[in-house]
Design a protein around this motif. Structure first.
Motif, short mmCIF file in Angstrom:
data_model
loop_
_atom_site.label_atom_id
_atom_site.label_comp_id
_atom_site.label_asym_id
_atom_site.label_seq_id
_atom_site.Cartn_x
_atom_site.Cartn_y
_atom_site.Cartn_z
N HIS A 217 0.79 -1.23 0.00
CA HIS A 217 0.00 0.00 0.00
C HIS A 217 0.82 1.29 0.00
CE1 HIS A 217 -3.42 2.58 0.39
NE2 HIS A 217 -3.18 2.93 1.64
N THR A 218 1.86 1.38 0.82
CA THR A 218 2.57 2.66 0.96
C THR A 218 3.53 2.93 -0.19
OG1 THR A 218 4.43 1.70 2.15
CG2 THR A 218 2.54 2.39 3.48
N HIS A 219 4.00 1.89 -0.85
CA HIS A 219 5.06 1.97 -1.87
C HIS A 219 6.35 2.54 -1.29
CE1 HIS A 219 1.96 2.11 -5.43
NE2 HIS A 219 1.56 1.33 -4.45
N GLY A 220 6.44 2.56 0.04
CA GLY A 220 7.61 3.18 0.66
C GLY A 220 7.72 4.66 0.31
N GLY A 221 6.57 5.25 -0.07
CA GLY A 221 6.56 6.66 -0.47
C GLY A 221 7.05 6.90 -1.89
N LYS A 228 18.05 6.76 4.13
CA LYS A 228 17.05 6.87 5.20
C LYS A 228 15.69 6.57 4.59
CE LYS A 228 19.41 9.98 8.34
NZ LYS A 228 19.52 11.29 8.92
N LYS A 229 15.47 5.27 4.31
CA LYS A 229 14.30 4.88 3.54
C LYS A 229 12.98 5.23 4.24
CE LYS A 229 14.18 1.21 0.95
NZ LYS A 229 14.14 -0.23 0.60
N LYS A 238 2.16 5.29 9.57
CA LYS A 238 3.04 4.96 10.69
C LYS A 238 4.07 3.92 10.25
CE LYS A 238 2.44 3.33 15.47
NZ LYS A 238 1.41 2.86 16.41
N TYR A 239 3.61 2.94 9.47
CA TYR A 239 4.50 1.88 8.99
C TYR A 239 4.64 2.04 7.48
CZ TYR A 239 2.75 0.01 13.42
OH TYR A 239 2.38 -0.15 14.73
N THR A 240 5.83 2.43 7.04
CA THR A 240 5.96 2.77 5.61
C THR A 240 6.74 1.76 4.78
OG1 THR A 240 7.95 4.11 5.98
CG2 THR A 240 5.83 5.25 6.10
N CYS A 267 14.16 4.43 -3.57
CA CYS A 267 13.14 3.47 -3.11
C CYS A 267 12.82 2.51 -4.26
CB CYS A 267 11.89 4.25 -2.68
SG CYS A 267 10.58 3.19 -2.04
N PRO A 268 13.80 1.68 -4.64
CA PRO A 268 13.58 0.81 -5.80
C PRO A 268 12.50 -0.23 -5.56
CG PRO A 268 15.69 0.30 -4.73
CD PRO A 268 15.14 1.52 -4.05
N ALA A 269 11.82 -0.59 -6.63
CA ALA A 269 10.79 -1.64 -6.55
C ALA A 269 11.44 -2.94 -6.10
CB ALA A 269 10.16 -1.81 -7.93
N GLU A 270 10.67 -3.75 -5.38
CA GLU A 270 11.27 -4.97 -4.83
C GLU A 270 10.32 -6.16 -4.81
OE1 GLU A 270 12.23 -4.78 -0.60
OE2 GLU A 270 10.12 -4.47 -0.07
N ILE A 271 10.95 -7.33 -4.89
CA ILE A 271 10.31 -8.58 -4.47
C ILE A 271 10.99 -8.89 -3.15
CG2 ILE A 271 10.09 -11.06 -4.93
CD1 ILE A 271 10.49 -10.25 -7.97
#
Ligand SMILES: [Fe+2]
Length: 278
Positions: A217-221, A228-229, A238-240, A267-271
């Motif tokens: 949901h957050t996409h890590g922003g 400092k991810k 709260k949880y990103t 903030c690279p895309a990840e599996i």
């Protein structure tokens, strides 16, 4: 279509024009090209909980989220991601929602591909807010027809020897209160693994001492400070991103494989490959 849902879909389409297709036109396609040039990382994480059943010690979960199948995630790219998941030889695949961006186009092909990855315990999925915008039932049906366990406020169990791993999944819930209601309805203190698109379910998961909750949901922003991810554009959450621990409960929030606007910085895309230890 229900009026409220239609309004949400209209708003999402407008945002898509404003932040995605519009800027791409202005840059004559360079924005999408640059976005597609970015690779998908495979990140390994080790997770520990004393409540995790011993027979499932070392279970390897491929956690994938937020495909956002659509303009920013053509089917070919999604299928490449599935191939990358297959290479990791997971025991189980967990897909935590936003499978599509606006419409359920090509969702059957993606679900078929996910279901065809050889795993010991199969593929489990929940829906996200974007999946709810237009014909969510088409996504559920595509998953079920493919053989994916689509857990819309539902549970299932997997067995190894005499032990059982209880998996629960909740459909999209926006607020912490709504998450709590769904967790109360779906989970028990015996639940081991909870899939929830929204990480706001973690409070209720902790109340039930659920060892592991998986969210997206957050996409890590999508845009974060270098090194400092957690200082990122998802500041309202709260949880990103990444792993959070409280007592015997863990929450893992993946930054996802897709995007809702064509930019990811630091903030690279990840599996996320999660190895869960008891
Ligand atoms: Fe998303």
């Amino acid at each position: 279509m229900h009026k409220a849902r239609l309004r949400k879909l209209k708003r999402a389409k407008f945002r898509h024009k404003l932040f995605t297709t519009g800027p791409n036109k202005l840059t004559r396609g360079k924005l999408f090209k640059k976005h597609f040039d970015q690779s998908i990382q495979v990140n390994e994480f080790s997770i520990h909980s004393p409540k995790w059943p011993e027979s499932f010690n070392g279970l390897r979960i491929a956690h994938v989220s937020d495909f956002h199948l659509g303009d920013l995630m053509p089917l070919e790219r999604a299928l490449d991601i599935v191939a990358l998941i297959e290479k990791q030889e997971p025991d189980l695949i967990a897909c935590t929602g936003d499978i599509v961006d606006l419409h359920p186009c090509h969702v059957r092909e993606l679900m078929d591909a996910l279901a065809s990855v050889p795993t010991t315990y199969g593929t489990y999925a929940v829906l996200g807010n974007h999946d709810e915008l237009d014909r969510p039932q088409a996504i559920v049906d595509a998953g079920l027809d493919a053989g994916i366990h689509v857990l819309q406020d539902a549970t299932c169990t997997i067995h190894r020897g005499e032990e059982v791993l209880r998996i629960a999944g909740i459909g999209w819930a926006k607020t912490e209160k709504q998450c709590e209601q769904k967790v109360e309805h779906t989970c028990t203190n015996e639940t081991h693994l909870l899939l929830s698109h929204n990480p706001k379910a973690f409070g209720a998961a902790q109340a039930h001492s659920i060892p592991l909750t998986l969210s997206g949901h957050t996409h890590g922003g999508q845009i974060a400070l270098p090194k400092k991810k957690r200082i990122n554009l998802a500041a309202a959450h709260k949880y990103t991103e990444g792993l959070y621990q409280s007592g015997s409960s863990n929450l893992f929030v993946t930054v996802g494989v897709g995007a809702w606007f064509p930019l990811r910085i630091n903030c690279p895309a990840e599996i996320a490959m999660l190895t869960v230890q008891s």
